[in-house]
Enzyme design. Structure first.
Site, PDB file in Angstrom:
ATOM      1  N   CYS A 113     -57.737  18.309  17.597  1.00  0.00           N
ATOM      2  CA  CYS A 113     -56.391  18.755  17.235  1.00  0.00           C
ATOM      3  C   CYS A 113     -55.377  18.157  18.199  1.00  0.00           C
ATOM      4  O   CYS A 113     -55.727  17.562  19.210  1.00  0.00           O
ATOM      5  CB  CYS A 113     -56.309  20.272  17.277  1.00  0.00           C
ATOM      6  SG  CYS A 113     -57.531  21.118  16.264  1.00  0.00           S
ATOM      7  N   ARG A 154     -55.697  11.274  15.862  1.00  0.00           N
ATOM      8  CA  ARG A 154     -56.819  12.180  16.060  1.00  0.00           C
ATOM      9  C   ARG A 154     -57.408  12.663  14.736  1.00  0.00           C
ATOM     10  O   ARG A 154     -58.540  13.154  14.708  1.00  0.00           O
ATOM     11  CB  ARG A 154     -56.356  13.420  16.854  1.00  0.00           C
ATOM     12  CG  ARG A 154     -55.992  13.116  18.283  1.00  0.00           C
ATOM     13  CD  ARG A 154     -55.190  14.251  18.870  1.00  0.00           C
ATOM     14  NE  ARG A 154     -55.083  14.120  20.324  1.00  0.00           N
ATOM     15  CZ  ARG A 154     -55.795  14.807  21.192  1.00  0.00           C
ATOM     16  NH1 ARG A 154     -56.657  15.685  20.771  1.00  0.00           N
ATOM     17  NH2 ARG A 154     -55.647  14.621  22.485  1.00  0.00           N
ATOM     18  N   TRP A 175     -57.355  20.235  13.078  1.00  0.00           N
ATOM     19  CA  TRP A 175     -58.598  19.773  12.458  1.00  0.00           C
ATOM     20  C   TRP A 175     -59.459  21.015  12.308  1.00  0.00           C
ATOM     21  O   TRP A 175     -59.962  21.556  13.276  1.00  0.00           O
ATOM     22  CB  TRP A 175     -59.270  18.729  13.346  1.00  0.00           C
ATOM     23  CG  TRP A 175     -60.524  18.153  12.769  1.00  0.00           C
ATOM     24  CD1 TRP A 175     -61.783  18.652  12.877  1.00  0.00           C
ATOM     25  CD2 TRP A 175     -60.644  16.948  12.011  1.00  0.00           C
ATOM     26  NE1 TRP A 175     -62.677  17.843  12.233  1.00  0.00           N
ATOM     27  CE2 TRP A 175     -62.010  16.784  11.693  1.00  0.00           C
ATOM     28  CE3 TRP A 175     -59.721  15.998  11.561  1.00  0.00           C
ATOM     29  CZ2 TRP A 175     -62.481  15.698  10.953  1.00  0.00           C
ATOM     30  CZ3 TRP A 175     -60.194  14.919  10.835  1.00  0.00           C
ATOM     31  CH2 TRP A 175     -61.555  14.779  10.536  1.00  0.00           C
ATOM     32  N   ASN A 206     -56.237  24.005  20.759  1.00  0.00           N
ATOM     33  CA  ASN A 206     -57.282  23.026  20.472  1.00  0.00           C
ATOM     34  C   ASN A 206     -58.594  23.564  21.015  1.00  0.00           C
ATOM     35  O   ASN A 206     -58.627  24.146  22.092  1.00  0.00           O
ATOM     36  CB  ASN A 206     -56.998  21.683  21.160  1.00  0.00           C
ATOM     37  CG  ASN A 206     -55.755  21.014  20.640  1.00  0.00           C
ATOM     38  OD1 ASN A 206     -55.204  21.421  19.622  1.00  0.00           O
ATOM     39  ND2 ASN A 206     -55.303  19.995  21.337  1.00  0.00           N
ATOM     40  N   GLY A 207     -59.689  23.315  20.304  1.00  0.00           N
ATOM     41  CA  GLY A 207     -60.987  23.736  20.801  1.00  0.00           C
ATOM     42  C   GLY A 207     -61.544  24.891  19.998  1.00  0.00           C
ATOM     43  O   GLY A 207     -61.107  25.181  18.874  1.00  0.00           O
ATOM     44  N   GLU A 259     -70.913  -7.252  27.361  1.00  0.00           N
ATOM     45  CA  GLU A 259     -69.474  -7.323  27.098  1.00  0.00           C
ATOM     46  C   GLU A 259     -68.689  -7.411  28.406  1.00  0.00           C
ATOM     47  O   GLU A 259     -67.734  -8.193  28.526  1.00  0.00           O
ATOM     48  CB  GLU A 259     -69.040  -6.100  26.283  1.00  0.00           C
ATOM     49  CG  GLU A 259     -67.535  -5.850  26.210  1.00  0.00           C
ATOM     50  CD  GLU A 259     -66.754  -6.910  25.459  1.00  0.00           C
ATOM     51  OE1 GLU A 259     -65.514  -6.835  25.462  1.00  0.00           O
ATOM     52  OE2 GLU A 259     -67.379  -7.822  24.860  1.00  0.00           O
ATOM     53  N   LYS A 277     -66.302 -10.612  29.476  1.00  0.00           N
ATOM     54  CA  LYS A 277     -64.875 -10.487  29.786  1.00  0.00           C
ATOM     55  C   LYS A 277     -64.555 -11.069  31.154  1.00  0.00           C
ATOM     56  O   LYS A 277     -63.535 -11.717  31.340  1.00  0.00           O
ATOM     57  CB  LYS A 277     -64.452  -9.011  29.737  1.00  0.00           C
ATOM     58  CG  LYS A 277     -64.334  -8.449  28.355  1.00  0.00           C
ATOM     59  CD  LYS A 277     -63.189  -9.104  27.597  1.00  0.00           C
ATOM     60  CE  LYS A 277     -63.270  -8.757  26.117  1.00  0.00           C
ATOM     61  NZ  LYS A 277     -64.365  -9.428  25.416  1.00  0.00           N
ATOM     62  N   GLU A 304     -64.582 -14.810  30.847  1.00  0.00           N
ATOM     63  CA  GLU A 304     -63.497 -15.334  30.019  1.00  0.00           C
ATOM     64  C   GLU A 304     -62.175 -15.417  30.767  1.00  0.00           C
ATOM     65  O   GLU A 304     -61.457 -16.419  30.638  1.00  0.00           O
ATOM     66  CB  GLU A 304     -63.299 -14.432  28.786  1.00  0.00           C
ATOM     67  CG  GLU A 304     -64.336 -14.611  27.702  1.00  0.00           C
ATOM     68  CD  GLU A 304     -64.071 -13.701  26.522  1.00  0.00           C
ATOM     69  OE1 GLU A 304     -64.220 -14.155  25.380  1.00  0.00           O
ATOM     70  OE2 GLU A 304     -63.700 -12.528  26.735  1.00  0.00           O
ATOM     71  N   HIS A 335     -87.825  -8.873  36.952  1.00  0.00           N
ATOM     72  CA  HIS A 335     -88.561  -9.998  36.388  1.00  0.00           C
ATOM     73  C   HIS A 335     -87.785 -11.300  36.572  1.00  0.00           C
ATOM     74  O   HIS A 335     -87.700 -12.120  35.654  1.00  0.00           O
ATOM     75  CB  HIS A 335     -88.877  -9.755  34.918  1.00  0.00           C
ATOM     76  CG  HIS A 335     -89.757  -8.583  34.672  1.00  0.00           C
ATOM     77  ND1 HIS A 335     -91.100  -8.564  34.981  1.00  0.00           N
ATOM     78  CD2 HIS A 335     -89.487  -7.346  34.178  1.00  0.00           C
ATOM     79  CE1 HIS A 335     -91.620  -7.392  34.679  1.00  0.00           C
ATOM     80  NE2 HIS A 335     -90.656  -6.626  34.189  1.00  0.00           N
ATOM     81  N   LYS A 389     -58.142 -17.537  20.063  1.00  0.00           N
ATOM     82  CA  LYS A 389     -58.315 -16.187  19.547  1.00  0.00           C
ATOM     83  C   LYS A 389     -59.278 -16.166  18.368  1.00  0.00           C
ATOM     84  O   LYS A 389     -60.170 -15.330  18.288  1.00  0.00           O
ATOM     85  CB  LYS A 389     -56.962 -15.603  19.127  1.00  0.00           C
ATOM     86  CG  LYS A 389     -57.049 -14.144  18.685  1.00  0.00           C
ATOM     87  CD  LYS A 389     -57.531 -13.268  19.834  1.00  0.00           C
ATOM     88  CE  LYS A 389     -57.725 -11.842  19.410  1.00  0.00           C
ATOM     89  NZ  LYS A 389     -58.358 -11.036  20.470  1.00  0.00           N
TER      90      LYS A 389
END
Length: 607
Positions: A2, A27, A74, A98-99, A479, A483, A486, A502, A602
């Site tokens: 929420c 959300r 929600w 919320n919650g 990843e 980055k 890059e 190893h 890109k």
């Protein structure tokens, strides 16, 4: 899941709160409402459905007042109706929440026995009527609120306003995010800094068990027992602006800060708020009978696919092969007709991935593509496309598109598992809830900027860096290493943590930092053992973990970044954000061209 936004000040509250709620739309929500004080009275406007429904209602029935709270709901307890929409309240108090209040049934029985009358099916109304009961007993607002808060069990963030007390708002949180924003003669309350970003950059992030009393003159923080607390004001640059840099140094920095927004936007497209189920477009094939899947992509998208493979095999029990697109086409693997080809690309124009798509098409493979550009070539040539809703990504190094891809793959995994009967409704609800909680947790990662910059200072001096992770953290390590290569031009390699001994262990000395992603998953102990082996060889350990894991690595790690604890399922998405931030901060220290690193484009449209 929420959203909360509130304001006390000198301007009309409703437009400010409504705009704050719009920034919380990522959300997901099923109803919304606003309450203000009008001539000292509590007045409310609520509407089921989209925020536009509330906006139209406010046009017909304007809501004045300079003290106001708003909410996007929600649904958890009670259907998504106007009656169940927040704010809840009485003539004396209005609250947004919320919650989940875990002991609401016990409290409700007590309050009903005391004569309080409930109007909704929600657990949240219990807070309002509990505070109202104490007000009726003659307690002033702060004391009534604190007495009520001490009775609540569960995870919650709450904001309250009180009839006859213009310019007063009380907020509290326990295992749910809440932030206070400081303006000129006005203060704000929000679920996260995204809601407050257009209003102020001066923000205090509340901690578990905090209560705050807000007036236009300032904020008073305290425990639920009333003990005063000191909470720092931070300057935030978090925003969700358009293509401009919005004051950021680089597009990459801006796009990093858009992670929470794009995750939320992607979830909003893929999850039905009424049923809390993943909803896919109509598929020209049956996920329940697909015998096998093959995932193919390039660069960061390939690493997203690797995480997807872990999810699909473990949760949906679907056998998955995975190949870099430039290799799959020429390897010519044997594939059964009717299998699923899952292709991932930010641009939808990546030449190798597009060639792999066409190769799969020749083998009568169903094609499902995860793309950020809906009108791209790959979109047109796929049987079905799932959009990532990441928005424009200007920096060459992909950031927010990657987490959006992971978010789509997570939703696809849930839908596939449901179709194949490997995930029951309770399990689906648990995983969807973890996903919907993720944008807020992602926003919290940016509170660790200083700790990440300390790591960056170490990495920036290195020629070589090792990244380690186990299970779904291995692709996250890949990843992170990509980055760093890059945009900072530092050589970095990622290994599955169990493979370190190893071969790569021979590289370890004081000049080679080791970056490890180690959330508190079932693989934590195994990874910790690998890190201890590295430490014994003089390794400098830089660790991303969570609150639960921090104590256990503190004895061996040189630097630790403590991230929010999240469900194991979504940990790869959250852990991605800080490894990307680390690469960015290293590149800034190195003085490289962050947005346009050498030799890179890109959209790679050549093979």
């Amino acid at each position: 899941m929420c959203g909360i936004c509130g304001v006390v000040g000198l301007r009309h509250a409703t437009p400010i709160v409504l705009e704050g709620l719009r920034r919380l739309e990522y959300r997901g929500y099923d109803s919304a409402g606003i309450a203000t004080l009008v001539d000292g009275r509590v007045e409310r406007r609520r509407a089921a459905g989209k925020l536009d429904n509330l906006a139209k209602l406010l046009e017909q029935e304007p809501l004045a007042g300079k003290t106001g709270i708003g909410h996007t709901r929600w649904a958890t307890h009670g259907a998504p109706t106007t009656c169940n929409a927040h704010p809840h309240g009485t003539a004396r108090v209005a609250i947004v929440h919320n919650g989940i209040i875990e002991n609401f049934e016990t409290l409700r029985q007590e309050l009903e026995a005391a004569g309080q009358v409930f109007e909704t099916e929600t657990d949240s109304e219990t807070i309002a009527l509990l505070v109202d009961y104490h007000l009726q007993q003659g307690l002033p607002p702060k004391e009534a609120a604190l007495k009520a808060l001490k009775r609540l069990d569960g995870a919650y963030a709450v904001a309250m306003i009180f009839a006859g007390h213009e310019g007063l708002m009380i907020g509290a949180c326990n295992n749910a995010p809440l932030a206070v924003g400081f303006g000129d003669d006005e203060l704000f309350l929000g679920s996260d800094s995204l809601a407050l970003a257009p209003l102020t950059r001066r923000i205090t992030y509340m901690e578990n068990g905090d209560c705050v009393v807000i007036t236009p003159q300032g904020a008073e923080f305290m425990t639920f027992d009333g003990t005063p607390l000191e909470r720092p004001v931070q300057i935030t640059a978090l925003t969700a602006g358009s293509i401009g840099k919005d004051g950021y140094r680089h597009y990459m920095e801006k796009e990093l800060h858009e992670h929470p927004l794009v995750i939320g936007q992607t979830l909003q497209r893929m999850i039905d708020p009424a049923t809390r189920k993943v909803v896919l477009p109509d598929l020209p094939f049956d996920l329940a009978t697909v015998p096998r899947a093959v995932i193919t992509a390039c660069g960061s998208a390939f690493y997203a696919g690797m995480v997807g493979r872990y999810w699909l095999e473990e949760i949906a029990r679907l056998p998955v092969d995975i190949d870099v697109a430039s290799e799959m086409r020429y390897r010519d693997p044997p594939l059964s007709a009717g299998s699923l080809g899952l292709l991932i690309s930010q641009s939808g124009e990546t030449a190798d991935t597009l060639a792999a798509l066409r190769s799969l098409r020749e083998k009568a493979i169903h094609i499902l593509s995860v793309l950020n550009v809906e009108h791209s070539t790959m979109a047109r040539e796929s049987d079905v496309m799932l959009g990532t809703v990441a928005g424009p990504e200007i920096s060459v190094a992909s950031t927010k598109a990657f987490t959006a891809q992971l978010t789509v793959l997570a939703c696809l995994t849930i839908a596939t598992a449901r179709a194949r009967g490997t995930l029951d409704p309770m399990g689906e609800e648990e995983l969807v809830a973890a996903l919907m909680d993720l944008p807020s947790r992602a926003a919290e990662v940016f509170n660790q900027g200083n700790a990440i910059r300390k790591m960056a200072a170490i990495v920036a001096e290195a020629r070589d860096v090792l990244y380690l992770g186990r299970g779904s953290m291995f692709p996250v390590a890949m990843e992170g290493a990509l980055k760093l290569k890059e945009i900072s031009y530092i050589h970095a390699e990622a290994y599955a943590a169990g493979e370190m001994k190893h071969g790569p262990i021979s590289l370890i000395d004081r000049t080679v930092p080791i970056v490890a992603s180690v959330p508190s998953t079932p693989l934590f102990d195994k990874t910790l053992s690998n890190l201890q082996e590295a430490k014994a060889r003089g390794g400098r350990l830089l660790v991303f973990t969570d609150t639960q894991g921090a104590d256990r690595v503190s004895a061996i790690a040189e630097q630790i970044v403590v991230l929010p604890r999240v469900h194991d399922f979504v940990a790869p998405i959250l852990q991605t954000i800080p490894v990307q931030m680390l690469a960015y901060e290293v590149a800034v220290l190195k003085g490289t061209d962050v947005d346009q690193p050498r030799n890179l484009a890109k959209s790679v449209t050549v093979e």
